[in-house]
Write a protein that holds these residues in place. Structure first.
Motif, PDB file in Angstrom:
ATOM      1  N   ASP A   1      -6.261  -0.685  12.689  1.00 50.24           N
ATOM      2  CA  ASP A   1      -6.268  -1.161  11.215  1.00 50.24           C
ATOM      3  C   ASP A   1      -6.211  -0.050  10.291  1.00 50.24           C
ATOM      4  O   ASP A   1      -5.571  -0.194   9.010  1.00 50.24           O
ATOM      5  CB  ASP A   1      -7.899  -1.705  11.107  1.00 50.24           C
ATOM      6  CG  ASP A   1      -8.079  -3.210  11.552  1.00 50.24           C
ATOM      7  OD1 ASP A   1      -7.027  -3.841  11.514  1.00 50.24           O
ATOM      8  OD2 ASP A   1      -9.165  -3.699  11.795  1.00 50.24           O
ATOM      9  N   ARG A   2      -6.710   1.085  10.737  1.00 50.36           N
ATOM     10  CA  ARG A   2      -6.394   2.495   9.958  1.00 50.36           C
ATOM     11  C   ARG A   2      -4.817   2.326   9.666  1.00 50.36           C
ATOM     12  O   ARG A   2      -4.389   2.754   8.589  1.00 50.36           O
ATOM     13  CB  ARG A   2      -7.012   3.652  10.433  1.00 50.36           C
ATOM     14  CG  ARG A   2      -6.602   4.694   9.775  1.00 50.36           C
ATOM     15  CD  ARG A   2      -8.071   5.766   9.799  1.00 50.36           C
ATOM     16  NE  ARG A   2      -7.737   6.968   9.241  1.00 50.36           N
ATOM     17  CZ  ARG A   2      -7.557   7.235   7.830  1.00 50.36           C
ATOM     18  NH1 ARG A   2      -7.801   6.274   7.053  1.00 50.36           N
ATOM     19  NH2 ARG A   2      -7.342   8.316   7.400  1.00 50.36           N
ATOM     20  N   LEU A   3      -4.111   2.332  10.921  1.00 50.51           N
ATOM     21  CA  LEU A   3      -2.732   2.621  10.678  1.00 50.51           C
ATOM     22  C   LEU A   3      -2.055   1.591   9.994  1.00 50.51           C
ATOM     23  O   LEU A   3      -1.171   1.796   8.927  1.00 50.51           O
ATOM     24  CB  LEU A   3      -2.050   2.421  12.375  1.00 50.51           C
ATOM     25  CG  LEU A   3      -0.495   2.901  12.198  1.00 50.51           C
ATOM     26  CD1 LEU A   3      -0.089   4.167  11.804  1.00 50.51           C
ATOM     27  CD2 LEU A   3       0.006   2.635  13.884  1.00 50.51           C
ATOM     28  N   ARG A   4      -2.416   0.293  10.058  1.00 49.27           N
ATOM     29  CA  ARG A   4      -1.943  -0.979   9.297  1.00 49.27           C
ATOM     30  C   ARG A   4      -2.125  -0.377   7.498  1.00 49.27           C
ATOM     31  O   ARG A   4      -1.425  -0.725   6.724  1.00 49.27           O
ATOM     32  CB  ARG A   4      -2.600  -2.068   9.474  1.00 49.27           C
ATOM     33  CG  ARG A   4      -1.685  -3.071   8.907  1.00 49.27           C
ATOM     34  CD  ARG A   4      -2.319  -4.737   9.205  1.00 49.27           C
ATOM     35  NE  ARG A   4      -3.284  -4.539  10.476  1.00 49.27           N
ATOM     36  CZ  ARG A   4      -3.637  -6.050  10.763  1.00 49.27           C
ATOM     37  NH1 ARG A   4      -3.233  -6.734  10.713  1.00 49.27           N
ATOM     38  NH2 ARG A   4      -4.392  -5.868  11.983  1.00 49.27           N
ATOM     39  N   GLU A   5      -3.344   0.014   7.439  1.00 47.33           N
ATOM     40  CA  GLU A   5      -3.751   0.418   5.906  1.00 47.33           C
ATOM     41  C   GLU A   5      -3.222   1.398   5.300  1.00 47.33           C
ATOM     42  O   GLU A   5      -2.521   1.297   4.181  1.00 47.33           O
ATOM     43  CB  GLU A   5      -5.273   0.510   5.908  1.00 47.33           C
ATOM     44  CG  GLU A   5      -6.230  -0.332   5.990  1.00 47.33           C
ATOM     45  CD  GLU A   5      -7.715  -0.105   6.085  1.00 47.33           C
ATOM     46  OE1 GLU A   5      -8.023   0.884   5.727  1.00 47.33           O
ATOM     47  OE2 GLU A   5      -8.595  -0.918   6.577  1.00 47.33           O
ATOM     48  N   GLU A   6      -2.724   2.409   6.149  1.00 46.61           N
ATOM     49  CA  GLU A   6      -1.858   3.440   5.838  1.00 46.61           C
ATOM     50  C   GLU A   6      -0.553   3.070   5.392  1.00 46.61           C
ATOM     51  O   GLU A   6       0.134   3.446   4.576  1.00 46.61           O
ATOM     52  CB  GLU A   6      -1.742   4.761   6.942  1.00 46.61           C
ATOM     53  CG  GLU A   6      -2.929   5.217   6.970  1.00 46.61           C
ATOM     54  CD  GLU A   6      -2.978   6.488   8.009  1.00 46.61           C
ATOM     55  OE1 GLU A   6      -2.001   6.626   8.513  1.00 46.61           O
ATOM     56  OE2 GLU A   6      -4.231   6.980   8.207  1.00 46.61           O
ATOM     57  N   LYS A   7       0.114   2.195   6.416  1.00 49.06           N
ATOM     58  CA  LYS A   7       1.356   1.500   6.223  1.00 49.06           C
ATOM     59  C   LYS A   7       1.457   0.867   5.022  1.00 49.06           C
ATOM     60  O   LYS A   7       2.421   1.087   3.913  1.00 49.06           O
ATOM     61  CB  LYS A   7       1.728   0.679   7.335  1.00 49.06           C
ATOM     62  CG  LYS A   7       2.364   1.464   8.635  1.00 49.06           C
ATOM     63  CD  LYS A   7       3.048   0.345   9.628  1.00 49.06           C
ATOM     64  CE  LYS A   7       3.278   1.309  10.876  1.00 49.06           C
ATOM     65  NZ  LYS A   7       3.855   0.235  11.870  1.00 49.06           N
ATOM     66  N   ILE A   8       0.655  -0.156   4.695  1.00 52.05           N
ATOM     67  CA  ILE A   8       0.197  -0.860   3.464  1.00 52.05           C
ATOM     68  C   ILE A   8       0.300   0.088   2.142  1.00 52.05           C
ATOM     69  O   ILE A   8       1.149  -0.065   1.273  1.00 52.05           O
ATOM     70  CB  ILE A   8      -0.561  -1.745   3.594  1.00 52.05           C
ATOM     71  CG1 ILE A   8      -0.605  -2.868   4.669  1.00 52.05           C
ATOM     72  CG2 ILE A   8      -1.045  -2.580   2.137  1.00 52.05           C
ATOM     73  CD1 ILE A   8      -1.876  -3.583   4.759  1.00 52.05           C
ATOM     74  N   GLN A   9      -0.485   0.887   2.216  1.00 49.44           N
ATOM     75  CA  GLN A   9      -0.602   1.957   1.095  1.00 49.44           C
ATOM     76  C   GLN A   9       0.764   2.576   0.978  1.00 49.44           C
ATOM     77  O   GLN A   9       1.015   2.723  -0.101  1.00 49.44           O
ATOM     78  CB  GLN A   9      -1.636   3.197   1.420  1.00 49.44           C
ATOM     79  CG  GLN A   9      -1.691   3.903   0.100  1.00 49.44           C
ATOM     80  CD  GLN A   9      -3.145   4.909   0.344  1.00 49.44           C
ATOM     81  OE1 GLN A   9      -3.576   4.870   1.490  1.00 49.44           O
ATOM     82  NE2 GLN A   9      -3.306   5.635  -0.492  1.00 49.44           N
ATOM     83  N   ARG A  10       1.358   3.143   2.035  1.00 48.68           N
ATOM     84  CA  ARG A  10       2.748   3.672   1.714  1.00 48.68           C
ATOM     85  C   ARG A  10       3.999   2.735   1.005  1.00 48.68           C
ATOM     86  O   ARG A  10       4.621   3.220   0.235  1.00 48.68           O
ATOM     87  CB  ARG A  10       3.315   4.430   3.050  1.00 48.68           C
ATOM     88  CG  ARG A  10       2.715   5.681   3.476  1.00 48.68           C
ATOM     89  CD  ARG A  10       3.552   6.331   4.323  1.00 48.68           C
ATOM     90  NE  ARG A  10       3.898   5.205   5.636  1.00 48.68           N
ATOM     91  CZ  ARG A  10       3.276   5.560   6.951  1.00 48.68           C
ATOM     92  NH1 ARG A  10       2.475   6.578   7.251  1.00 48.68           N
ATOM     93  NH2 ARG A  10       3.409   4.560   7.714  1.00 48.68           N
ATOM     94  N   PHE A  11       3.890   1.389   1.559  1.00 54.32           N
ATOM     95  CA  PHE A  11       4.733   0.589   0.978  1.00 54.32           C
ATOM     96  C   PHE A  11       4.425   0.262  -0.527  1.00 54.32           C
ATOM     97  O   PHE A  11       5.340   0.089  -1.246  1.00 54.32           O
ATOM     98  CB  PHE A  11       4.585  -0.895   1.827  1.00 54.32           C
ATOM     99  CG  PHE A  11       5.396  -0.789   3.222  1.00 54.32           C
ATOM    100  CD1 PHE A  11       6.626   0.065   3.416  1.00 54.32           C
ATOM    101  CD2 PHE A  11       4.886  -1.316   4.136  1.00 54.32           C
ATOM    102  CE1 PHE A  11       7.283  -0.027   4.374  1.00 54.32           C
ATOM    103  CE2 PHE A  11       5.369  -1.471   5.468  1.00 54.32           C
ATOM    104  CZ  PHE A  11       6.685  -0.751   5.511  1.00 54.32           C
TER     105      PHE A  11
END
Length: 143
Positions: free
Chosen positions: A2-12
């Motif tokens: 979930d943390r990895l997914r949140e970081e990707k979302i934030q970068r996008f």
């Protein structure tokens, strides 16, 4: 995970907000400037055609000096005009000479408008693609 997914979302989201949206605003503003230039040349062409049709050799007009301050101007000889050819250069031309170069200038401006319109469409498509990627990462249904 979930943390990895949140970081990707934030970068996008940052990419859309910091890169794509400002690029879109800039491209729209540049296209608007070209639209204004196109209108100036269209108005010039119409005015020259009217002057030529009516055989006007002298003219009195109100001229905008800036900040909506106007002054009365008298043009004793309208047979020659100065046309902005770019980079701050103005060329003295006769009516027929000016009327002969205006179509080429209008075509160039129309091509620039088309290029900016394509660029705007590309940026909008990129925003939509990134937004769709964010939705997929969030596992939201598509709209």
């Amino acid at each position: 995970m979930d943390r990895l997914r949140e970081e990707k979302i934030q970068r996008f989201e940052e990419f859309v907000d910091r890169r794509l949206k400002p690029d879109l605003v800039r491209a729209i503003a540049e296209r608007d400037k070209v639209f204004e230039q196109q209108k100036v040349f269209s108005d010039l062409r119409k005015n020259l055609e009217n002057l030529e049709k009516n055989s006007v050799t002298s003219l009195r007009s109100m001229v905008n000096l800036g900040s909506e301050v106007y002054a009365q101007a008298e043009v004793p000889d309208t047979r020659h005009i100065f046309v902005d050819v770019g980079l701050g250069f103005h060329v003295e031309l006769t009516w027929s000479e000016a009327l002969s170069i205006i179509p080429a200038r209008e075509e160039k401006l129309a091509r620039q408008i088309e290029e900016y319109t394509r660029l705007i469409a590309q940026i909008k498509a990129q925003i939509k693609t990134v937004s769709q990627g964010i939705r997929e990462l969030l596992q939201l249904p598509t709209e």
